[in-house]
Design a protein around this motif. Structure first.
Motif, PDB file in Angstrom:
ATOM      1  N   GLU A 179      -2.056  -3.096 -10.515  1.00  0.00           N
ATOM      2  CA  GLU A 179      -0.985  -2.302  -9.887  1.00  0.00           C
ATOM      3  C   GLU A 179      -1.445  -0.874  -9.618  1.00  0.00           C
ATOM      4  O   GLU A 179      -1.135  -0.292  -8.578  1.00  0.00           O
ATOM      5  N   ALA A 180      -2.216  -0.292 -10.565  1.00  0.00           N
ATOM      6  CA  ALA A 180      -2.733   1.056 -10.383  1.00  0.00           C
ATOM      7  C   ALA A 180      -3.647   1.125  -9.177  1.00  0.00           C
ATOM      8  O   ALA A 180      -3.598   2.078  -8.378  1.00  0.00           O
TER       9      ALA A 180
ATOM     10  N   LYS B 234      -2.926   3.244  -5.948  1.00  0.00           N
ATOM     11  CA  LYS B 234      -3.943   4.196  -5.526  1.00  0.00           C
ATOM     12  C   LYS B 234      -4.261   4.014  -4.048  1.00  0.00           C
ATOM     13  O   LYS B 234      -4.370   4.985  -3.302  1.00  0.00           O
ATOM     14  N   ARG B 235      -4.399   2.715  -3.651  1.00  0.00           N
ATOM     15  CA  ARG B 235      -4.684   2.459  -2.244  1.00  0.00           C
ATOM     16  C   ARG B 235      -3.524   2.941  -1.344  1.00  0.00           C
ATOM     17  O   ARG B 235      -3.730   3.532  -0.282  1.00  0.00           O
ATOM     18  N   GLU B 236      -2.253   2.690  -1.812  1.00  0.00           N
ATOM     19  CA  GLU B 236      -1.098   3.138  -1.024  1.00  0.00           C
ATOM     20  C   GLU B 236      -1.077   4.663  -0.889  1.00  0.00           C
ATOM     21  O   GLU B 236      -0.812   5.206   0.191  1.00  0.00           O
TER      22      GLU B 236
ATOM     23  N   GLU C   1      -3.604   6.669  -1.169  1.00  0.00           N
ATOM     24  CA  GLU C   1      -4.701   7.097  -0.301  1.00  0.00           C
ATOM     25  C   GLU C   1      -4.318   6.934   1.169  1.00  0.00           C
ATOM     26  O   GLU C   1      -4.580   7.811   2.000  1.00  0.00           O
ATOM     27  N   ILE C   2      -3.657   5.771   1.472  1.00  0.00           N
ATOM     28  CA  ILE C   2      -3.239   5.541   2.868  1.00  0.00           C
ATOM     29  C   ILE C   2      -2.185   6.579   3.292  1.00  0.00           C
ATOM     30  O   ILE C   2      -2.240   7.128   4.398  1.00  0.00           O
ATOM     31  N   GLU C   3      -1.205   6.849   2.380  1.00  0.00           N
ATOM     32  CA  GLU C   3      -0.147   7.813   2.697  1.00  0.00           C
ATOM     33  C   GLU C   3      -0.721   9.212   2.904  1.00  0.00           C
ATOM     34  O   GLU C   3      -0.356   9.922   3.853  1.00  0.00           O
ATOM     35  N   LEU C   4      -1.658   9.635   1.997  1.00  0.00           N
ATOM     36  CA  LEU C   4      -2.293  10.945   2.137  1.00  0.00           C
ATOM     37  C   LEU C   4      -3.082  11.029   3.436  1.00  0.00           C
ATOM     38  O   LEU C   4      -3.107  12.056   4.115  1.00  0.00           O
ATOM     39  N   LYS C   5      -3.706   9.927   3.762  1.00  0.00           N
ATOM     40  CA  LYS C   5      -4.489   9.908   5.001  1.00  0.00           C
ATOM     41  C   LYS C   5      -3.572  10.064   6.217  1.00  0.00           C
ATOM     42  O   LYS C   5      -3.879  10.804   7.157  1.00  0.00           O
TER      43      LYS C   5
END
Length: 517
Positions: free
Chosen positions: A47-48, A52-54, A56-60
């Motif tokens: 889940e972490a 983390k991937r979500e 990273e995508i949102e920050l991107k």
């Protein structure tokens, strides 16, 4: 071994078996817990990693959006800077052109100043030459005329002064005549317009009232035993009650209209109630007096509202209402005051004056007549004192006191009050007068004028508004005629009572007759 040893052995074996069973179960639970913990850790790790991937995508995405917005804002700013730079360049070009124009104008101004300086020098030279020629001509004129410069100047000024004085006197006479004609025409127009725009009906008030009775039997009840009822009513109201042969009617006589109205209403209530005795009479008289006070105040408020006057003291409004029950030569004073207020308002608007002040003066000009039954003195003086008591402006106080000439009018509103008062009183039908009194007044007017020396005939005309006096030309000259007119007017004011004003006209005529034979 005995039986006890066997029991102990069994007990030991059972305890050992229980121990190992609990140990097995504990180890099994531990292994199960470890497996669950491993599973939870694995799931948390999974889940972490997903979170983390979500993130990273949102920050991107945010970075890309911010970058796009920054680039867009930068582009807009760049365009604005380019636009400003273009405007600055245009202004610089415009200023450069202005500088060129100013430089050219400065050159032109310098050239013109140079030319003007040359012209100024030329003018000075010409002035000097003119002064020399003028001085030479002056010397020649002095030698020819034999007069010095000052003497010639004085002679010329005296001649011009004489001519200008005659011309000025002629123009002054002409302007005075034209101004008087225009002023008379304007005054007539204003007065006629005021009269036409303020037309009202007039009904002369009388000094008696009648009360209808349901039958003649009621007369006996009104009189009462030995006349006690009628005496009680007369004593309580101050009004004479006349019971005569007039069918089904009783006459109330009295000069005080308020008391007469109180007596009339009291008598009507007594007739309606049926209980007629001294106690009931006194009770009803007091009740009617209170009702009359309230009604008088309402009448005053309505009059002020109709005229458009606000801010009057409540006690002053009460005195205005009392004017409804006051007459002057048969003319209702409240109606007369309202009419004077309207006429003054029209005159003030035509003359460019304060209409509200004019209407206030007109409505209050006869307020002293509400107190003449209680206070001695001229009603104009009483009215001015009342207005001063209740805080009216100084212009209103002076106009009230001056509308009959008792004091000098300090403003035009006092003169307008006198004019409007005379107009209202002089309306046909405004003031009632019996035929005998009318004829007697005309005879007194003619007799009074005929008493003066040099009077040949005197005629009262215009319904007693004018007296024409014909004098003997061999006894009185023109100056004597002027003095006679003033003396006749003063004597009329001192000895006669009359509504409005009376015009005195003295006629002196010289006729020369000759016959050709």
């Amino acid at each position: 071994m005995g039986q006890n040893g066997l029991i102990i052995l069994v007990t030991i074996l059972a305890g050992a078996a229980g121990f190992f069973a609990r140990k097995y179960l504990s180890e099994k639970k531990i292994k199960t817990a470890e497996a669950q913990a491993q599973q939870i850790i694995a799931e948390a790790d999974k889940e972490a990693k997903s979170r983390k991937r979500e993130m990273e995508i949102e920050l991107k995405d945010k970075y890309l959006r911010s970058k796009a917005e920054f680039e867009k804002e930068t582009k807009n700013r760049r365009q604005e800077l380019l636009h400003l730079e273009k405007r600055v360049m245009q202004k610089e070009e415009y200023l450069d052109r202005k500088v060129d124009v100013l430089e050219r104008k400065e050159l032109d101004v310098n050239a013109r100043e140079k030319k003007l300086g040359e012209k100024e020098n030329r003018i000075k030279e010409l002035e000097n030459e003119y002064q020399k020629v003028l001085e030479e001509e002056r010397k020649k004129l002095q030698s020819i005329s034999g007069l010095s410069r000052d003497e010639a100047k004085k002679l010329l000024l005296d001649s011009l002064e004489s001519e200008l004085t005659q011309e000025a006197a002629s123009k002054i006479r002409r302007f005075e005549g034209e101004t008087k004609a225009k002023a008379d025409k304007m005054a007539r127009n204003i007065i006629s317009a005021s009269i036409q725009r303020c037309c009202v009906d007039h009904v002369a008030d009388i000094t008696v009232s009648s009360v209808a009775l349901p039958s003649d039997e009621m007369k006996g009840r009104i009189i009462g035993r030995e006349g006690r009822n009628i005496r009680a009513l007369e004593a309580a109201t101050g009004i004479d009650i006349i019971i005569d042969d007039t069918p089904e009617a009783v006459i109330l006589s009295g000069f005080d209209m308020v008391r007469r109205e109180i007596a009339k209403r009291t008598l009507e209530k007594l007739i309606e109630d049926g209980r007629i005795h001294p106690g009931r009479i006194e009770e009803l008289v007091e009740k009617v007096k209170k009702e009359m006070d309230e009604q008088i105040r309402e009448i005053g408020e309505q009059a002020a509202f109709d005229v458009g006057i606000h801010g009057l003291d409540p006690e002053l409004i009460y005195y205005i209402g009392r004017l409804k029950y006051r007459t002057s030569y048969g003319q209702n004073v409240l109606q007369h005051s309202i009419e004077v207020a309207n006429i003054m308002g029209i005159m003030a608007s035509e003359l460019g004056l304060d209409v509200q002040i004019a209407k206030r003066v007109g409505l209050l000009h006869d307020i002293g007549k509400a107190m003449t039954h209680e206070v001695e003195g001229p009603h104009a003086e009483i009215g001015a004192d009342l207005a001063k008591k209740f805080g009216e402006p100084a212009v209103v106080i002076n106009s009230i006191g001056a509308h009959h000439g008792d004091i000098e009018a300090t403003t035009i509103y006092g003169i307008l009050a006198s004019s409007a008062d005379a107009i209202s009183a002089a309306r046909p039908g405004a003031r009632a007068e019996t035929l005998q009194a009318y004829i007697k007044r005309l005879e007194q007017l003619e007799t009074l004028a005929a008493e003066f020396g040099g009077v040949d005939k005197a005629y009262a005309i215009q319904a007693g508004r004018e007296i024409r006096v014909i004098v003997s030309p061999d006894q009185l000259n023109d100056d004597d005629s002027i003095v006679l007119a003033r003396n006749v007017a003063n004597k009329i004011q001192d000895e006669l009572e009359y509504p409005g004003q009376i015009k005195v006209t003295v006629i002196r005529e010289t006729r020369c007759v000759e016959y050709a034979k």
